[in-house]
Design an enzyme around this catalytic site. Structure first.
Site, short mmCIF file in Angstrom:
data_model
loop_
_atom_site.label_atom_id
_atom_site.label_comp_id
_atom_site.label_asym_id
_atom_site.label_seq_id
_atom_site.Cartn_x
_atom_site.Cartn_y
_atom_site.Cartn_z
CG ASP A 157 -1.90 -9.36 2.04
OD1 ASP A 157 -2.84 -9.07 0.38
OD2 ASP A 157 -0.97 -9.80 2.15
NE ARG A 206 -11.88 3.41 -11.20
CZ ARG A 206 -11.72 3.09 -9.98
NH1 ARG A 206 -12.84 2.49 -9.52
NH2 ARG A 206 -11.00 3.24 -8.81
N GLY A 238 5.29 -4.00 -4.25
CA GLY A 238 6.03 -2.62 -4.89
C GLY A 238 5.88 -3.16 -6.19
CB THR A 260 0.86 1.13 -8.48
OG1 THR A 260 0.58 2.21 -7.24
CG2 THR A 260 2.53 1.27 -8.02
CB VAL A 261 0.95 -3.54 -10.50
CG1 VAL A 261 1.28 -5.22 -10.86
CG2 VAL A 261 1.54 -3.96 -8.88
CE LYS A 321 0.00 -11.02 -0.59
NZ LYS A 321 1.05 -10.64 0.63
#
Lengths: 435, 435
Positions: free
Chosen positions: A201, A45, A302, A13-14, A205
């Site tokens: 997560d 891949r 996102g 996605t990113v 961070k």
């Protein structure tokens, strides 16, 4: 115009978002970089998989060596998640002389010291704006824009998935399981959302931000953490009655005797900025000794917000700014002793919220308050309603207690003792209250 | 450790704050710059004046040539306000080979093109984070951190003095004159606060941000502006009844047919982030096409927040990042044609708030609404109370009308026509409503 050749490794996605910014908006990146950023290769891949972006012929490849062996490719956006093979690929790319841009916070939190040291030895750089808080440029703000400050504290909502879940639970009254299912359908949560909802997560961070803000060498798994995965809609409801919302807050505060670090569901007063951060948004409040409080709010995840951060790092790296920053900052350096030590979590003084299920008979409240008194915990407010169906003879009723400021260790020990009282059934819910 | 010699020109409030950061926290700046930032000279007008900071012997001087003729001084924080002699001094320093850091937004808004062009010709750099929004690092965020985005809009509260005044008027119900006096006593407003309260300062800052965000060559005096100096407490009160606060909003929005720019008192819905910005705080909401909305909030003025921005620029300049940024950005470049054109302000479609003092007799409202209908302006809500003392026979009563979205030109022409109606006395107050 000069040109810097770029490769993307991992076109999820990113990665597809970054490719789109480079391909569709080349004029824009060129204007800000003073040169063309040329997407030469994108390593995937499986060549046959359908992609979210149209790439020019010859860009897509299954072979990492097409990047490693191409001396013209100077900068690589390494966008593979997880620890392996991401770590090995990163080391291979560094050895091959590439500067790296990454969004992989788990990798940096776990192997940052190794990777950063190797990059320094090789004269390369690693940029990682996208690793924390998605589109909010918190890495650059802490490590550059606020660099004249001693950061005194930072607290924030760093996990968009958790924030989406608690917002929906709070606003719709839905159960945790229902909202997780909805978040998965909307693409806000992974098939296995454990790392997001159990606080991992956010702790990773926070560890990265603490390196930058305090020069603290923090092992992310040393940060006391709770997730939102055991949050009960009842707690959201009681919190609201008391004038609070519950948010998964990552907190770092420099105290005289060390650095306080924690991640956990926290009561935040309604109307204050962090309480009003909804859905997949992230927010961070930083206090610097010169600048005072600075508040940042934006999309924490996102495709395009994260791609925005990766592309800004690509521009900074092509321009040469990243290398200057990377050389002068000491973060993730193995040979640097930590400048600050972690404070014993038990000594951190905070307010707490307790929720208990108590037997509805004489002496119960007295037994509970006796335990609190023994631990020198002062009560700020109590909610005990009659049972919902109006039956005053119900066996068990919920009891909510808000304390005044008290050391976390005392709060924990008191909760354990209360939990052991015969009048109490089930666990004592214990949440921090942000002061 | 390497060393960069620094000079400060102008040791007022901000200059003294910068000197303190360099002198008292040299370890910190050295850590972030990878070298010592050594304060070698501070140029003042009057050596005998009492200062807010203790300087080592030999640093203080009345002679600018002590800086200009010292080749060891590489970077100068030029902190003299106003246009002259600030402009001449800046040019002299550039000619002498110094890189400049400044907080002087008026100078940049007025002579930016000349100064930036000269700096480029001489291979020097000018950093100016402190010129806009004090401690909020909005310059770096727009020009670097969000550089992968096309900025679509930015709107903000850029003048702390005005925001302090409207906050106090709103919360305490005080008159404009009383609050200005209080702001002057507290040091929030100058003896002559004209530039702050009439919107000039915000327009100058908006011009600078528009250069960075849109590549627009904006002459600040071309930006339609209103100040808060004619704001009536009545309007704050009516706005609150309608669910709004009034804030001095600087607004820039990229539309298909050009860039919309404006500065003026604006109704902002209570509960939205900009409405909750209080006192001397500043805030900016930027929307980028990739990152989405990003919101920044912090102290917009004051000694140490501004010094924090200046010192960060000194570090960036010493490290060499500023020069890279300065070379690759096109802002304030005389020979660059503007990338966007300004949109005709009359065509901007917005909602409006009108307040009128009307004669309390039949036909008045009909005459007013006929004018609005003629200009195709649709009414969203009306407030007309009986006069405060309950006398329904009062000669004049206030009437407040909120419109739906309408071109600003139509709103202006309608207001002019309404003002000319015989039933209307005094001016028609016309304010924007943020949608």
């Amino acid at each position: 115009m000069e040109k810097t050749n770029i490769a993307i490794v991992g076109l999820g996605t990113v990665g597809a978002g970054v490719a789109r910014l480079l391909l569709d908006h080349g004029d824009r990146t060129a204007r800000h970089a003073g040169q063309t950023l040329w997407l030469k290769k994108a390593v995937v891949r499986d060549l046959s998989k359908k992609r979210d972006v149209d790439l020019p012929a010859g860009v897509l490849t299954e072979s990492l060596s097409d990047v490693i062996n191409d001396p013209e490719i100077e900068v690589v956006a390494q966008l593979i998640g997880g620890l392996e093979p991401a770590r090995t690929i990163m080391l291979q790319l560094l050895e091959a002389g590439k500067d790296i841009v990454t969004a992989n916070k788990a990798l940096l939190a776990e192997h940052g010291a190794e990777l950063f040291t190797r990059a320094r030895e090789l004269g390369r750089s690693i940029a990682f704006e996208a690793a924390v808080a998605g589109g909010i440029p918190i890495i650059a703000n802490i490590s550059q824009c606020l660099s004249a400050n001693q950061i005194l504290s930072l607290e924030g909502i760093l996990n968009g998935t958790s924030n989406f879940i608690v917002t929906q639970m709070d606003e719709k009254g839905s159960s945790y399981d229902d909202v997780v299912r909805q978040a998965q359908e909307l693409g806000y949560a992974e098939a296995d959302p454990t790392m997001d909802v159990d606080g991992t997560d956010a702790a990773q961070k926070l560890a990265i931000l603490s390196h930058l803000a305090f020069g603290a060498t923090v092992v992310w798994s040393d940060i006391p953490k709770d997730g939102i995965d055991r949050l009960d809609p009842d707690d959201l409801r009681y919190a609201r009655q008391l004038g609070y919302r519950i948010k998964l807050i990552a907190n770092a505060r420099l105290a005289d005797d060390g650095l306080e670090l924690s991640v956990g569901p926290t009561l935040v007063r309604i109307g204050t900025p962090l309480a009003e951060v909804r859905d997949a948004f992230n927010a961070i409040r930083v206090i610097g000794d010169a600048v005072g409080p600075v508040f940042f709010h934006g999309l924490g995840a996102g495709q395009m917000p994260t791609a925005s951060a990766v592309a800004a790092d690509l521009i900074d790296t092509a321009v040469g700014r990243t290398r200057l920053t990377f050389q002068t900052l000491e973060y993730f350096s193995i040979d640097q002793p930590p400048r600050v030590k972690l404070r014993d979590a038990d000594t951190i003084v905070e307010r707490f919220y307790f929720r208990l299920s108590v037997a509805n008979h004489p002496g119960t409240l007295s037994a509970i308050t006796a335990v609190l008194a023994k631990h020198k915990i002062s009560i700020a407010s109590v909610i005990q309603h009659e049972s919902e169906d109006g039956a005053t003879t119900a066996n068990r009723v919920p009891l909510v207690i808000m304390t005044h400021a008290t050391p976390a260790g005392a709060a924990r020990r008191a909760a354990d003792e209360i939990e052991a009282l015969p009048a109490i059934s089930g666990p004592v819910v214990r949440l921090r209250v942000k002061v």
